[in-house]
Write a protein that holds these residues in place. Structure first.
Motif, PDB file in Angstrom:
ATOM      1  N   ALA A  21      14.415  19.715  31.522  1.00 35.75           N
ATOM      2  CA  ALA A  21      12.748  19.829  30.928  1.00 35.75           C
ATOM      3  C   ALA A  21      11.816  19.823  32.068  1.00 35.75           C
ATOM      4  O   ALA A  21      11.719  18.963  32.878  1.00 35.75           O
ATOM      5  CB  ALA A  21      12.662  18.909  29.995  1.00 35.75           C
ATOM      6  N   TYR A  75       3.686  24.472  22.465  1.00 34.01           N
ATOM      7  CA  TYR A  75       3.940  23.892  23.444  1.00 34.01           C
ATOM      8  C   TYR A  75       3.224  22.447  23.452  1.00 34.01           C
ATOM      9  O   TYR A  75       2.055  22.468  23.311  1.00 34.01           O
ATOM     10  CB  TYR A  75       3.950  24.371  24.902  1.00 34.01           C
ATOM     11  CG  TYR A  75       4.741  25.700  24.911  1.00 34.01           C
ATOM     12  CD1 TYR A  75       6.029  25.641  25.507  1.00 34.01           C
ATOM     13  CD2 TYR A  75       4.406  26.873  24.430  1.00 34.01           C
ATOM     14  CE1 TYR A  75       6.828  26.837  25.986  1.00 34.01           C
ATOM     15  CE2 TYR A  75       5.071  27.949  24.718  1.00 34.01           C
ATOM     16  CZ  TYR A  75       6.362  27.857  25.261  1.00 34.01           C
ATOM     17  OH  TYR A  75       7.104  29.061  25.492  1.00 34.01           O
ATOM     18  N   SER A 121       7.574  20.071  25.081  1.00 33.43           N
ATOM     19  CA  SER A 121       8.351  20.379  23.972  1.00 33.43           C
ATOM     20  C   SER A 121       7.965  21.514  23.235  1.00 33.43           C
ATOM     21  O   SER A 121       6.773  21.509  23.013  1.00 33.43           O
ATOM     22  CB  SER A 121       8.987  18.984  23.031  1.00 33.43           C
ATOM     23  OG  SER A 121       7.781  18.713  22.451  1.00 33.43           O
TER      24      SER A 121
END
Length: 393
Positions: free
Chosen positions: A26, A351, A364
């Motif tokens: 991520a 987002y 995320s």
């Protein structure tokens, strides 16, 4: 490495995931101040594109009806002695904080003026649109030690939109706000009532109701590094006696703070409160912050003007102070991070950028409710001519 034809290699190929499906780490953005201590980045002087007002019912009006005029008391050396508790709570109408306004008022203005923007739709397609308050939180992030934040981002017709999301911790804090904090919030609005008139040359009338629904908002254009910005921020008042009558150079920010009694208190004030005052005013191009210092009993005992461009001088030689370059470089880095992350042009795709003190900014992905924030009527922004039913009521 074994040859591909070996039995072991074949087995590995059968169980391995295709490269394009391997989970990627991520993305994140560090916030350590030391990483952003380079030269001050380019920041275009903000220019006002227009304004709008919100009335006592929080209804939108595309004009300056809510603008107030700076009218300080005579400077005769005496304490103003404003009673900031006067009218609390009887003459106090607060905005419903459960209503999530997101970018709606700014989008309404943009919908009405999109055809008049210098550079046209192509300029807007490369810009970031948000509230000044959201940018303020980004500027202060490298030095913030207590409150985290969340920003929702979506791309539509090329434009990146940023809207704050209330964190669970902030919601708990708001719903459990102690009585003293509620009263201090009132005092800030009451101070504005003592310092502002409804018309140029008029006198303040502190006998009326304090209504936090009412707001005058400036809409501005700027650029940070290679990031075009269109944002809006609430303005307390305009100074009819300012050297320049051209907004935002004529605007004044009004603040309150507790009375200082020691060098240590002033040092803490410069390190923490002045940072937020600087970030807020610098972004908007407001040249001065006028502070009212209050006694424990809630009376204004003195007034002091802090020129925005001189605020950093108070912490320049403080090892634990803040640096404007760090603030602006981090904001520019975040905008690059967001632009490179939010690549899909889809207003239903959100987002969520999240940050807690001591850690990096993380992101995320979400779709639709509850994080989607661009209203259906706002999605005609990139279209030359919206239908009648695209326009909000």
């Amino acid at each position: 490495m074994e040859p591909r034809g070996t039995k072991r290699g074949a087995a590995k190929i059968r169980v391995a995931e295709p490269c394009n499906k391997l989970p990627r780490p991520a993305p994140s953005l560090p916030t350590d101040p030391a990483l952003y201590s380079g030269p001050f980045p380019f920041y275009r002087r903000p220019s006002e594109l227009g304004c709008f007002s919100l009335d006592t019912q929080r209804q939108y009006h595309g004009d300056a009806r809510a603008l107030r005029y700076y009218s300080p008391p005579p400077t005769n050396g005496q304490s103003p002695n404003f009673d900031l508790r006067d009218g609390y709570p009887d003459r106090y109408q607060t905005r419903d904080e459960e209503v999530q306004e997101r970018l709606d008022h700014l989008l309404r203005w943009l919908l009405e003026h999109r055809g008049q923007l210098e550079g046209g739709p192509s300029w807007l397609a490369g810009a970031t649109v948000t509230w000044r308050g959201h940018l303020t939180k980004l500027l202060t992030t490298p030095y913030e030690r207590q409150e985290g934040w969340q920003l929702a981002a979506s791309r539509f017709q090329g434009t990146l939109y940023l809207s704050e999301v209330e964190t669970p911790a902030a919601r708990v804090q708001r719903l459990n706000r102690p009585p003293l904090l509620r009263e201090l919030m009132y005092m800030g609005y009451k101070f504005e009532q003592y310092m502002c008139a409804d018309k140029p040359g008029g006198s303040p009338d502190p006998s009326g109701e304090v209504n936090t629904n009412v707001a005058f908002c400036s809409v501005l254009r700027s650029r940070l590094g290679n990031h075009p910005l269109l944002f809006s921020g609430e303005v307390d008042c305009t100074d009819p006696q300012a050297p320049s009558t051209q907004p935002p150079a004529c605007y004044v920010e009004l603040k309150t703070s507790k009375e200082m009694h020691s060098p240590g208190q002033w040092k803490s004030f410069y390190r923490h409160k002045l940072l937020k005052w600087w970030a807020q005013s610098f972004l908007l191009g407001v040249p001065n912050v006028v502070a009212g210092f209050r006694t424990p009993e809630g009376f204004i005992c003195s007034l002091k003007t802090f020129p925005t461009m001189e605020m950093f001088e108070h912490v320049r030689n403080d090892r634990d102070g803040w640096n404007p370059s760090v603030c602006m470089n981090f904001c520019a880095a975040f905008l690059s991070f967001a632009q490179n992350t939010v690549v899909q042009d889809d207003p239903r795709l959100v987002y969520l950028f999240s940050w807690e003190p001591g850690g990096p900014v993380t992101v995320s992905e979400h779709r639709d409710a509850p994080h989607a924030f661009l209203p259906t009527w706002g999605r005609s922004l990139g279209v030359e001519a919206g239908r009648k039913d695209d326009v909000p009521p």
